[in-house]
Write an enzyme that holds these catalytic residues in place. Structure first.
Site, PDB file in Angstrom:
ATOM      1  CG  HIS A  24      -2.077   0.929   1.099  1.00  0.00           C
ATOM      2  ND1 HIS A  24      -1.994   2.259   1.450  1.00  0.00           N
ATOM      3  CD2 HIS A  24      -3.332   0.729   0.624  1.00  0.00           C
ATOM      4  CE1 HIS A  24      -3.165   2.832   1.203  1.00  0.00           C
ATOM      5  NE2 HIS A  24      -3.993   1.929   0.705  1.00  0.00           N
TER       6      HIS A  24
ATOM      7  CD  GLU B 281      -8.752  -3.605  -3.299  1.00  0.00           C
ATOM      8  OE1 GLU B 281      -9.822  -4.100  -2.901  1.00  0.00           O
ATOM      9  OE2 GLU B 281      -8.693  -2.598  -4.002  1.00  0.00           O
TER      10      GLU B 281
HETATM   11  N1  COA Z   1       3.916  -7.696  -4.610  1.00  0.00           N
HETATM   12  C1  COA Z   1       5.241  -7.751  -4.829  1.00  0.00           C
HETATM   13  N2  COA Z   1       6.046  -6.687  -4.753  1.00  0.00           N
HETATM   14  C2  COA Z   1       5.484  -5.516  -4.437  1.00  0.00           C
HETATM   15  C3  COA Z   1       4.106  -5.393  -4.190  1.00  0.00           C
HETATM   16  C4  COA Z   1       3.317  -6.546  -4.285  1.00  0.00           C
HETATM   17  N3  COA Z   1       1.993  -6.503  -4.074  1.00  0.00           N
HETATM   18  N4  COA Z   1       3.827  -4.089  -3.908  1.00  0.00           N
HETATM   19  C5  COA Z   1       4.989  -3.424  -3.974  1.00  0.00           C
HETATM   20  N5  COA Z   1       5.982  -4.289  -4.298  1.00  0.00           N
HETATM   21  C6  COA Z   1       7.407  -3.965  -4.430  1.00  0.00           C
HETATM   22  C7  COA Z   1       7.698  -3.237  -5.726  1.00  0.00           C
HETATM   23  O1  COA Z   1       7.999  -4.142  -6.752  1.00  0.00           O
HETATM   24  C8  COA Z   1       8.877  -2.389  -5.320  1.00  0.00           C
HETATM   25  O2  COA Z   1      10.007  -3.217  -5.294  1.00  0.00           O
HETATM   26  P1  COA Z   1      11.401  -2.670  -5.855  1.00  0.00           P
HETATM   27  O3  COA Z   1      11.698  -1.452  -5.027  1.00  0.00           O
HETATM   28  O4  COA Z   1      12.340  -3.824  -5.642  1.00  0.00           O
HETATM   29  O5  COA Z   1      11.167  -2.341  -7.295  1.00  0.00           O
HETATM   30  C9  COA Z   1       8.587  -1.994  -3.879  1.00  0.00           C
HETATM   31  O6  COA Z   1       7.742  -3.050  -3.378  1.00  0.00           O
HETATM   32  C10 COA Z   1       7.872  -0.667  -3.711  1.00  0.00           C
HETATM   33  O7  COA Z   1       6.767  -0.644  -4.600  1.00  0.00           O
HETATM   34  P2  COA Z   1       6.090   0.670  -5.174  1.00  0.00           P
HETATM   35  O8  COA Z   1       5.451   0.342  -6.493  1.00  0.00           O
HETATM   36  O9  COA Z   1       7.039   1.819  -5.117  1.00  0.00           O
HETATM   37  O10 COA Z   1       5.009   0.968  -4.116  1.00  0.00           O
HETATM   38  P3  COA Z   1       3.744   1.894  -4.331  1.00  0.00           P
HETATM   39  O11 COA Z   1       3.560   2.658  -3.103  1.00  0.00           O
HETATM   40  O12 COA Z   1       3.782   2.665  -5.592  1.00  0.00           O
HETATM   41  O13 COA Z   1       2.655   0.762  -4.551  1.00  0.00           O
HETATM   42  C11 COA Z   1       0.690  -0.422  -4.663  1.00  0.00           C
HETATM   43  C12 COA Z   1       1.485   0.605  -3.869  1.00  0.00           C
HETATM   44  C13 COA Z   1      -0.650  -0.680  -3.989  1.00  0.00           C
HETATM   45  C14 COA Z   1       0.427   0.103  -6.082  1.00  0.00           C
HETATM   46  C15 COA Z   1       1.505  -1.756  -4.747  1.00  0.00           C
HETATM   47  O14 COA Z   1       1.818  -2.220  -3.460  1.00  0.00           O
HETATM   48  C16 COA Z   1       0.817  -2.838  -5.563  1.00  0.00           C
HETATM   49  O15 COA Z   1       0.923  -2.848  -6.797  1.00  0.00           O
HETATM   50  N6  COA Z   1       0.082  -3.780  -4.867  1.00  0.00           N
HETATM   51  C17 COA Z   1      -0.634  -4.802  -5.570  1.00  0.00           C
HETATM   52  C18 COA Z   1      -1.957  -4.249  -6.073  1.00  0.00           C
HETATM   53  C19 COA Z   1      -2.977  -4.049  -4.964  1.00  0.00           C
HETATM   54  O16 COA Z   1      -3.143  -4.888  -4.090  1.00  0.00           O
HETATM   55  N7  COA Z   1      -3.669  -2.909  -5.055  1.00  0.00           N
HETATM   56  C20 COA Z   1      -4.706  -2.537  -4.116  1.00  0.00           C
HETATM   57  C21 COA Z   1      -4.230  -1.431  -3.191  1.00  0.00           C
HETATM   58  S1  COA Z   1      -5.395  -1.107  -1.901  1.00  0.00           S
END
Ligand code: COA
Length: 379
Positions: free
Chosen positions: A260, A318
């Site tokens: 998140h 989720e």
């Molecule tokens: N599974 C695996 N790796 C994950 C992850 C997940 N669900 N969420 C984040 N990461 C990893 C990223 O690959 C990144 O790794 P890296 O630094 O080695 O490249 C790191 O964690 C940070 O991710 P980042 O994309 O910068 O975090 P964010 O704050 O932009 O992302 C979300 C937040 C929600 C977009 C992200 O956690 C995600 O895509 N989750 C899955 C989708 C989901 O459940 N969405 C509903 C949200 S309520």
């Protein structure tokens, strides 16, 4: 590199763009407060009508106020005939449910209620009609005919009635109501921000909610619960959890239902929904699936910590949304539209708050393209 580049916050991370009295998200403490109530307190106890009243008025309603408010919502459930005609056309073309909702939401000011001058009526008409759109579309898409709303049922129970043409059990209606309350508002998330940006230009409420539906649709915001459930179902048995998740992470894929932008500890909404799912499954639902999901969660958290140390990736809302809505009998394709059925109430509350703030939202960008080009015409 210009000086201004130091000011860039990609994704607006950490930027505070509004004051709000609607909800407080503390990502370090894992706390969500909705209009003064901890989510754990409000979600399992309030009716969705009480939650909507609370967000739109700042206080819970008194007995008489609740009755007339619920009556007003119930009396606005029917959608304009042209909205239904559009849904028929969309169903014939196999449009995904969230796209149909976005298209239909934009038609809701065809009559005097959602497009009228009285803010309370506009709000009630929009919130009351989202479930009608989703349910009617779902039935049309599956070869059925829409089932009209019933004014004698509460908001959540009526939604299930319109989807199934049969009355839900009290446990199912309560479980759905708990879900709707849990996700109704969540700070300045992407769809809420979208709604506020639209209203800040002096535009209208229908435009704000239609735009917000578009923002909610993406898998990084509201589109994750379906894939989260698919993952649990594909894993199928506890022994397969580790190898399945390991290979998913090895392929560089994200685990849906984890991570998140704000929460760096467990999302408190996951606990509320896990408890609601446990209650529902205790009432005769699929207990084995619940057990499998908790095992998948445990394995996913351990492997995320192993593979992404220090990222603090935790269970988000989720994951248990998927389990709870599946337990209520909703198909995957309805998970995100059902999220919208709840969040529209939050969008409307934020739209009103933004109108009161009265300030155009207009950030800046840093130009990094070329300069000084000379016009030589198209070669
Ligand atoms: N599974 C695996 N790796 C994950 C992850 C997940 N669900 N969420 C984040 N990461 C990893 C990223 O690959 C990144 O790794 P890296 O630094 O080695 O490249 C790191 O964690 C940070 O991710 P980042 O994309 O910068 O975090 P964010 O704050 O932009 O992302 C979300 C937040 C929600 C977009 C992200 O956690 C995600 O895509 N989750 C899955 C989708 C989901 O459940 N969405 C509903 C949200 S309520």
């Amino acid at each position: 590199m210009t000086d201004n580049q130091d000011m860039i916050r990609p994704g607006l991370e950490g930027v505070v763009a509004a004051e709000t009295t609607l909800s407080s998200v503390d990502g370090e403490a894992g706390e969500l407060v909705i209009a003064g109530y901890p989510v754990e307190e409000l979600a399992p106890n309030a009716t969705f009508e009480e939650t909507a009243y609370l967000l739109w008025n700042g206080e819970l309603p008194g007995g008489g106020e609740l009755k007339s408010f619920a009556g007003m919502l119930a009396s606005h459930r029917t959608v304009p005939a042209a909205t239904l005609a559009l849904l028929r056309e969309a169903a014939a073309n196999g449009v995904p449910a969230m796209d149909a909702l976005r298209m239909a939401a934009g038609t809701l000011d065809l009559d005097g209620a959602a497009g009228g001058s009285e803010p309370a009526v506009r709000a009630a008409a929009l919130a009351a009609r989202f479930p009608t759109i989703v349910a009617a579309y779902w039935r049309l898409r599956n070869g059925g005919e829409p089932v009209g709303p019933r004014a004698d049922l509460g908001h959540a129970a009526n939604y299930l009635w319109m989807l199934r043409a049969s009355e839900p059990s009290a446990a199912e209606a309560r479980a759905l109501e708990t879900y709707l309350n849990t996700v109704v508002d969540h700070g300045l998330n992407a769809s809420t921000f979208t709604a506020r940006v639209i209203v800040s230009t002096g535009s209208d409420l229908v435009s704000a909610v239609a735009g917000a539906v578009g923002a909610l649709k993406g898998p990084l915001h509201g589109g994750a619960p379906g894939p989260a459930l698919d993952m649990v179902l594909e894993i199928g048995s506890e022994e397969r959890a580790e190898s399945y998740i390991r290979s998913k992470l090895a392929r560089g894929e994200r685990l849906m239902g984890f991570g998140h932008r704000v929460y760096k500890v467990r999302d408190p909404r996951a606990d509320v929904l896990a408890a609601a799912a446990e209650r529902l499954f205790g009432n005769g639902g699929d207990r084995d699936l619940y057990r499998l999901a908790t095992k998948v969660e445990e394995t996913a958290l351990a492997l995320l910590e192993e593979q992404k140390p220090g990222r603090r990736l935790q269970t988000n809302v989720e994951f248990y949304t998927a389990l709870l809505l599946h337990g209520i009998g909703l198909p995957n394709d309805l998970f995100t539209p059902t999220f919208a059925v709840s969040r529209v109430v939050g969008w409307i509350a934020h739209a009103f708050e933004q109108e009161r703030a009265g300030r155009l939202i207009r950030p800046q960008s840093v130009y990094v393209g070329p300069r000084g080009r000379q016009w030589k015409g198209t070669p």
